[in-house]
Design a protein around this motif. Structure first.
Motif, mmCIF file in Angstrom:
data_model
loop_
_atom_site.group_PDB
_atom_site.id
_atom_site.type_symbol
_atom_site.label_atom_id
_atom_site.label_comp_id
_atom_site.label_asym_id
_atom_site.label_seq_id
_atom_site.Cartn_x
_atom_site.Cartn_y
_atom_site.Cartn_z
ATOM 1 N N ARG A 297 0.583 9.389 -5.852
ATOM 2 C CA ARG A 297 0.747 10.780 -5.409
ATOM 3 C C ARG A 297 2.199 11.211 -5.495
ATOM 4 O O ARG A 297 2.699 11.950 -4.654
ATOM 5 C CB ARG A 297 0.231 10.915 -3.981
ATOM 6 C CG ARG A 297 -1.206 10.403 -3.847
ATOM 7 C CD ARG A 297 -1.750 10.665 -2.524
ATOM 8 N NE ARG A 297 -2.535 11.895 -2.666
ATOM 9 C CZ ARG A 297 -3.186 12.471 -1.691
ATOM 10 N NH1 ARG A 297 -3.134 11.982 -0.492
ATOM 11 N NH2 ARG A 297 -3.880 13.564 -1.902
ATOM 12 N N ILE A 298 2.888 10.764 -6.561
ATOM 13 C CA ILE A 298 4.322 10.982 -6.676
ATOM 14 C C ILE A 298 4.697 12.466 -6.681
ATOM 15 O O ILE A 298 5.687 12.852 -6.066
ATOM 16 C CB ILE A 298 4.920 10.250 -7.898
ATOM 17 C CG1 ILE A 298 6.458 10.266 -7.847
ATOM 18 C CG2 ILE A 298 4.398 10.834 -9.199
ATOM 19 C CD1 ILE A 298 7.035 9.510 -6.699
ATOM 20 N N GLU B 255 3.284 14.957 -5.187
ATOM 21 C CA GLU B 255 3.146 15.487 -3.828
ATOM 22 C C GLU B 255 4.172 14.889 -2.870
ATOM 23 O O GLU B 255 4.702 15.588 -2.001
ATOM 24 C CB GLU B 255 1.732 15.186 -3.336
ATOM 25 C CG GLU B 255 1.448 15.601 -1.929
ATOM 26 C CD GLU B 255 0.063 15.164 -1.469
ATOM 27 O OE1 GLU B 255 -0.181 15.272 -0.258
ATOM 28 O OE2 GLU B 255 -0.753 14.712 -2.295
ATOM 29 N N LEU B 256 4.468 13.596 -3.029
ATOM 30 C CA LEU B 256 5.312 12.901 -2.055
ATOM 31 C C LEU B 256 6.792 12.830 -2.423
ATOM 32 O O LEU B 256 7.622 12.593 -1.551
ATOM 33 C CB LEU B 256 4.768 11.489 -1.826
ATOM 34 C CG LEU B 256 3.355 11.426 -1.233
ATOM 35 C CD1 LEU B 256 2.871 9.989 -1.152
ATOM 36 C CD2 LEU B 256 3.321 12.089 0.132
ATOM 37 N N ALA B 257 7.124 13.052 -3.688
ATOM 38 C CA ALA B 257 8.527 12.962 -4.108
ATOM 39 C C ALA B 257 9.462 13.835 -3.266
ATOM 40 O O ALA B 257 10.533 13.367 -2.870
ATOM 41 C CB ALA B 257 8.672 13.286 -5.591
ATOM 42 N N PRO B 258 9.085 15.060 -2.953
ATOM 43 C CA PRO B 258 9.997 15.873 -2.130
ATOM 44 C C PRO B 258 10.238 15.289 -0.734
ATOM 45 O O PRO B 258 11.244 15.597 -0.102
ATOM 46 C CB PRO B 258 9.273 17.218 -2.015
ATOM 47 C CG PRO B 258 8.344 17.259 -3.169
ATOM 48 C CD PRO B 258 7.934 15.834 -3.398
ATOM 49 N N LEU B 259 9.338 14.436 -0.277
ATOM 50 C CA LEU B 259 9.502 13.836 1.052
ATOM 51 C C LEU B 259 10.370 12.585 1.036
ATOM 52 O O LEU B 259 10.938 12.207 2.057
ATOM 53 C CB LEU B 259 8.131 13.478 1.636
ATOM 54 C CG LEU B 259 7.148 14.631 1.821
ATOM 55 C CD1 LEU B 259 5.809 14.097 2.294
ATOM 56 C CD2 LEU B 259 7.707 15.651 2.792
ATOM 57 N N LEU C 106 0.830 -1.205 0.000
ATOM 58 C CA LEU C 106 0.000 0.000 0.000
ATOM 59 C C LEU C 106 0.864 1.255 0.000
ATOM 60 O O LEU C 106 0.561 2.232 -0.687
ATOM 61 C CB LEU C 106 -0.945 0.002 1.204
ATOM 62 C CG LEU C 106 -1.866 1.217 1.329
ATOM 63 C CD1 LEU C 106 -2.750 1.364 0.094
ATOM 64 C CD2 LEU C 106 -2.713 1.093 2.597
ATOM 65 N N PHE C 107 1.961 1.235 0.748
ATOM 66 C CA PHE C 107 2.886 2.372 0.767
ATOM 67 C C PHE C 107 3.330 2.720 -0.648
ATOM 68 O O PHE C 107 3.275 3.873 -1.069
ATOM 69 C CB PHE C 107 4.099 2.046 1.639
ATOM 70 C CG PHE C 107 5.233 3.021 1.485
ATOM 71 C CD1 PHE C 107 5.222 4.227 2.157
ATOM 72 C CD2 PHE C 107 6.304 2.724 0.654
ATOM 73 C CE1 PHE C 107 6.272 5.136 2.017
ATOM 74 C CE2 PHE C 107 7.352 3.618 0.508
ATOM 75 C CZ PHE C 107 7.331 4.822 1.188
ATOM 76 N N HIS C 108 3.763 1.715 -1.407
ATOM 77 C CA HIS C 108 4.239 1.964 -2.766
ATOM 78 C C HIS C 108 3.100 2.385 -3.686
ATOM 79 O O HIS C 108 3.299 3.205 -4.585
ATOM 80 C CB HIS C 108 4.998 0.751 -3.301
ATOM 81 C CG HIS C 108 6.340 0.613 -2.670
ATOM 82 N ND1 HIS C 108 6.582 -0.267 -1.649
ATOM 83 C CD2 HIS C 108 7.508 1.279 -2.879
ATOM 84 C CE1 HIS C 108 7.847 -0.150 -1.275
ATOM 85 N NE2 HIS C 108 8.424 0.774 -1.992
ATOM 86 N N ARG C 109 1.922 1.861 -3.478
ATOM 87 C CA ARG C 109 0.761 2.270 -4.282
ATOM 88 C C ARG C 109 0.448 3.749 -4.056
ATOM 89 O O ARG C 109 0.231 4.508 -5.006
ATOM 90 C CB ARG C 109 -0.446 1.402 -3.912
ATOM 91 C CG ARG C 109 -1.758 1.775 -4.558
ATOM 92 C CD ARG C 109 -1.716 1.450 -6.059
ATOM 93 N NE ARG C 109 -2.948 1.781 -6.707
ATOM 94 C CZ ARG C 109 -3.875 0.910 -7.044
ATOM 95 N NH1 ARG C 109 -3.719 -0.366 -6.770
ATOM 96 N NH2 ARG C 109 -4.954 1.291 -7.659
ATOM 97 N N VAL C 110 0.415 4.167 -2.788
ATOM 98 C CA VAL C 110 0.167 5.575 -2.454
ATOM 99 C C VAL C 110 1.264 6.445 -3.050
ATOM 100 O O VAL C 110 0.996 7.510 -3.622
ATOM 101 C CB VAL C 110 0.066 5.773 -0.919
ATOM 102 C CG1 VAL C 110 0.074 7.243 -0.550
ATOM 103 C CG2 VAL C 110 -1.183 5.086 -0.385
ATOM 104 N N LEU C 111 2.493 6.009 -2.947
ATOM 105 C CA LEU C 111 3.619 6.768 -3.479
ATOM 106 C C LEU C 111 3.494 6.960 -4.986
ATOM 107 O O LEU C 111 3.665 8.071 -5.502
ATOM 108 C CB LEU C 111 4.931 6.054 -3.142
ATOM 109 C CG LEU C 111 6.214 6.801 -3.414
ATOM 110 C CD1 LEU C 111 6.268 8.105 -2.619
ATOM 111 C CD2 LEU C 111 7.400 5.929 -3.069
ATOM 112 N N VAL C 112 3.157 5.910 -5.705
ATOM 113 C CA VAL C 112 3.005 5.996 -7.160
ATOM 114 C C VAL C 112 1.839 6.913 -7.533
ATOM 115 O O VAL C 112 1.960 7.739 -8.440
ATOM 116 C CB VAL C 112 2.825 4.585 -7.774
ATOM 117 C CG1 VAL C 112 2.342 4.662 -9.210
ATOM 118 C CG2 VAL C 112 4.126 3.813 -7.685
#
Length: 85
Positions: free
Chosen positions: A21-22, A24-28, A13-19
């Motif tokens: 919302r990339i 938004e989340l890439a800077p994190l 699920l972590f990787h799904r959310v990351l993909v």
């Protein structure tokens, strides 16, 4: 911290959310955040993830891969043990 907790609870699920919302989340999760984490890794280590091979494992790769619990692997990262940025 919430992303780390999700990663601990449900890596898929972590990787799904990351993909999904990339932007938004890439800077994190990417440089310079990754660079900082690399420098502080020894203080932040929570638990091992993935499969690790050492020089002592030479000749046992097939056996170790056979024992991996997941059959549907989509990515493999290989490193010499240095930081990956």
């Amino acid at each position: 911290i919430a992303l780390n907790e999700l990663h601990d609870r449900n890596e898929t699920l972590f990787h799904r959310v990351l993909v999904e919302r990339i932007e938004e989340l890439a800077p994190l999760v990417y440089t310079p955040t990754v660079g900082k984490v690399c420098l502080e890794y020894g203080h932040r280590f929570r638990r091992p993830r993935g499969m690790y091979f050492s020089a002592k494992d030479k000749g046992y790769f097939a056996t170790m891969m056979y024992n991996w619990p997941h059959r549907d692997v989509h990515i493999c990262v290989v490193t010499d043990g240095s930081r990956i940025l």
